[in-house]
Design a protein around this motif. Structure first.
Motif, PDB file in Angstrom:
ATOM      1  N   MET A  77       0.862  -1.175   0.000  1.00  0.00           N
ATOM      2  CA  MET A  77       0.000   0.000   0.000  1.00  0.00           C
ATOM      3  C   MET A  77       0.899   1.225   0.000  1.00  0.00           C
ATOM      4  SD  MET A  77      -2.925  -1.334  -0.155  1.00  0.00           S
ATOM      5  CE  MET A  77      -3.886   0.147  -0.023  1.00  0.00           C
ATOM      6  N   LEU A  78       0.618   2.190  -0.852  1.00  0.00           N
ATOM      7  CA  LEU A  78       1.388   3.419  -0.946  1.00  0.00           C
ATOM      8  C   LEU A  78       0.514   4.577  -0.462  1.00  0.00           C
ATOM      9  CD1 LEU A  78       2.865   2.860  -4.520  1.00  0.00           C
ATOM     10  CD2 LEU A  78       3.868   2.209  -2.320  1.00  0.00           C
ATOM     11  N   THR A  79       0.999   5.305   0.547  1.00  0.00           N
ATOM     12  CA  THR A  79       0.261   6.418   1.125  1.00  0.00           C
ATOM     13  C   THR A  79       1.074   7.689   0.918  1.00  0.00           C
ATOM     14  OG1 THR A  79      -0.591   4.907   2.800  1.00  0.00           O
ATOM     15  CG2 THR A  79      -0.840   7.256   3.228  1.00  0.00           C
ATOM     16  N   PRO A  80       0.458   8.754   0.382  1.00  0.00           N
ATOM     17  CA  PRO A  80       1.216   9.988   0.152  1.00  0.00           C
ATOM     18  C   PRO A  80       1.731  10.610   1.451  1.00  0.00           C
ATOM     19  CG  PRO A  80      -0.925  10.065  -0.949  1.00  0.00           C
ATOM     20  CD  PRO A  80      -0.922   8.853  -0.079  1.00  0.00           C
ATOM     21  N   VAL A  81       2.975  11.095   1.426  1.00  0.00           N
ATOM     22  CA  VAL A  81       3.576  11.882   2.496  1.00  0.00           C
ATOM     23  C   VAL A  81       4.280  13.057   1.814  1.00  0.00           C
ATOM     24  CG1 VAL A  81       3.878   9.929   4.069  1.00  0.00           C
ATOM     25  CG2 VAL A  81       5.714  10.522   2.511  1.00  0.00           C
ATOM     26  N   ALA A  82       4.845  13.967   2.604  1.00  0.00           N
ATOM     27  CA  ALA A  82       5.522  15.123   2.021  1.00  0.00           C
ATOM     28  C   ALA A  82       6.631  14.686   1.070  1.00  0.00           C
ATOM     29  CB  ALA A  82       6.099  16.001   3.127  1.00  0.00           C
ATOM     30  N   THR A 122      11.142   9.458  -0.380  1.00  0.00           N
ATOM     31  CA  THR A 122      10.999  10.889  -0.601  1.00  0.00           C
ATOM     32  C   THR A 122      11.876  11.294  -1.770  1.00  0.00           C
ATOM     33  OG1 THR A 122      12.738  11.338   1.032  1.00  0.00           O
ATOM     34  CG2 THR A 122      10.451  11.434   1.808  1.00  0.00           C
ATOM     35  N   ARG A 123      11.522  12.413  -2.368  1.00  0.00           N
ATOM     36  CA  ARG A 123      12.262  12.865  -3.545  1.00  0.00           C
ATOM     37  C   ARG A 123      12.526  14.359  -3.443  1.00  0.00           C
ATOM     38  NH1 ARG A 123      10.259  12.414  -9.768  1.00  0.00           N
ATOM     39  NH2 ARG A 123      12.051  13.446 -10.649  1.00  0.00           N
ATOM     40  N   GLN A 124      13.752  14.742  -3.698  1.00  0.00           N
ATOM     41  CA  GLN A 124      14.139  16.142  -3.787  1.00  0.00           C
ATOM     42  C   GLN A 124      14.930  16.316  -5.067  1.00  0.00           C
ATOM     43  OE1 GLN A 124      16.283  16.896  -0.136  1.00  0.00           O
ATOM     44  NE2 GLN A 124      14.506  17.954   0.707  1.00  0.00           N
ATOM     45  N   GLY A 125      14.308  16.931  -6.054  1.00  0.00           N
ATOM     46  CA  GLY A 125      14.963  17.081  -7.357  1.00  0.00           C
ATOM     47  C   GLY A 125      15.231  15.727  -7.978  1.00  0.00           C
ATOM     48  N   SER A 126      16.482  15.466  -8.316  1.00  0.00           N
ATOM     49  CA  SER A 126      16.825  14.190  -8.944  1.00  0.00           C
ATOM     50  C   SER A 126      17.290  13.144  -7.931  1.00  0.00           C
ATOM     51  CB  SER A 126      17.910  14.405  -9.993  1.00  0.00           C
ATOM     52  OG  SER A 126      19.071  14.910  -9.381  1.00  0.00           O
ATOM     53  N   LEU A 127      17.212  13.448  -6.626  1.00  0.00           N
ATOM     54  CA  LEU A 127      17.591  12.492  -5.591  1.00  0.00           C
ATOM     55  C   LEU A 127      16.350  11.837  -4.995  1.00  0.00           C
ATOM     56  CD1 LEU A 127      20.372  14.394  -3.621  1.00  0.00           C
ATOM     57  CD2 LEU A 127      20.657  12.595  -5.311  1.00  0.00           C
ATOM     58  N   ALA A 128      16.380  10.536  -4.887  1.00  0.00           N
ATOM     59  CA  ALA A 128      15.312   9.783  -4.227  1.00  0.00           C
ATOM     60  C   ALA A 128      15.923   9.091  -3.014  1.00  0.00           C
ATOM     61  CB  ALA A 128      14.711   8.759  -5.178  1.00  0.00           C
ATOM     62  N   THR A 129      15.255   9.213  -1.860  1.00  0.00           N
ATOM     63  CA  THR A 129      15.767   8.634  -0.623  1.00  0.00           C
ATOM     64  C   THR A 129      14.768   7.641  -0.070  1.00  0.00           C
ATOM     65  OG1 THR A 129      16.954  10.673  -0.122  1.00  0.00           O
ATOM     66  CG2 THR A 129      16.622   9.144   1.701  1.00  0.00           C
ATOM     67  N   PHE A 130      15.253   6.460   0.268  1.00  0.00           N
ATOM     68  CA  PHE A 130      14.437   5.450   0.937  1.00  0.00           C
ATOM     69  C   PHE A 130      14.875   5.394   2.394  1.00  0.00           C
ATOM     70  CE2 PHE A 130      14.112   1.083   2.564  1.00  0.00           C
ATOM     71  CZ  PHE A 130      12.740   0.941   2.522  1.00  0.00           C
ATOM     72  N   THR A 131      13.908   5.498   3.304  1.00  0.00           N
ATOM     73  CA  THR A 131      14.190   5.400   4.731  1.00  0.00           C
ATOM     74  C   THR A 131      13.477   4.161   5.264  1.00  0.00           C
ATOM     75  OG1 THR A 131      14.284   7.805   4.880  1.00  0.00           O
ATOM     76  CG2 THR A 131      14.092   6.586   6.954  1.00  0.00           C
ATOM     77  N   ALA A 132      14.240   3.209   5.772  1.00  0.00           N
ATOM     78  CA  ALA A 132      13.689   1.970   6.314  1.00  0.00           C
ATOM     79  C   ALA A 132      13.101   2.225   7.704  1.00  0.00           C
ATOM     80  CB  ALA A 132      14.777   0.900   6.384  1.00  0.00           C
TER      81      ALA A 132
END
Length: 159
Positions: free
Chosen positions: A117-122, A139-149
């Motif tokens: 399930m994918l839920t929108p966050v900031a 999360t995404r900032q420009g061309s960087l995507a970050t995954f936080t476990a």
């Protein structure tokens, strides 16, 4: 005669200039999309084989392979984006996926027989399993995507 020779030379030059262009991200989307559909057309493998043979005889597979090789993979090679990537529903490694929007603003992701399930966050979304167990936050900032476990570890990739 000269006109035919010029056309043949131009066609061969175009073919030689583009056939070595293997797409960077979404290679052979049309062909793989048809193959994916063929594999799921029926629960009976013999019927799927008959469909496969029919698509070879008609010639759906050869035409899609030719179009992917000459047109779509060349576009992907030169621009970095295949216009058919969304039609195939495959990741860059060829694994199929589906994302279905839900009425409540969430979405359901099915990837390699796993449901999330994918839920929108900031600036991204939170992913959970079907039973609600957290998978992580993207999360995404420009061309960087970050995954936080869930344990707080992160991994950042350049998109």
């Amino acid at each position: 005669m000269k006109k035919a020779l010029y056309l043949a030379t131009a066609a061969l030059t175009l073919a030689a200039a583009t056939t070595g262009c293997i797409g960077k991200t979404h290679t052979f989307c049309m062909f793989n999309g048809i193959l994916k559909w063929n594999k799921q057309a029926s629960d009976n493998e013999w019927i799927n084989e008959l469909i496969f043979l029919g698509l070879c005889i008609i010639p759906v597979y050869p035409i899609s392979l030719f179009a992917d090789t000459i047109v779509f993979n060349s576009i992907d090679f030169w621009t970095g984006d295949n216009p058919l990537k969304d039609l195939a529903g495959v990741d860059p490694n060829g694994n199929p996926y589906t994302i279905t929007p839900n009425a409540d603003g969430t979405a359901t992701l099915v990837y390699q027989d796993q449901v999330c399930m994918l839920t929108p966050v900031a600036n991204g979304f939170a992913a959970t399993t079907a039973d609600g167990t957290p998978i992580g936050t993207f999360t995404r900032q420009g061309s960087l995507a970050t995954f936080t476990a869930p344990d707080g570890t992160t991994r950042t990739i350049l998109r």
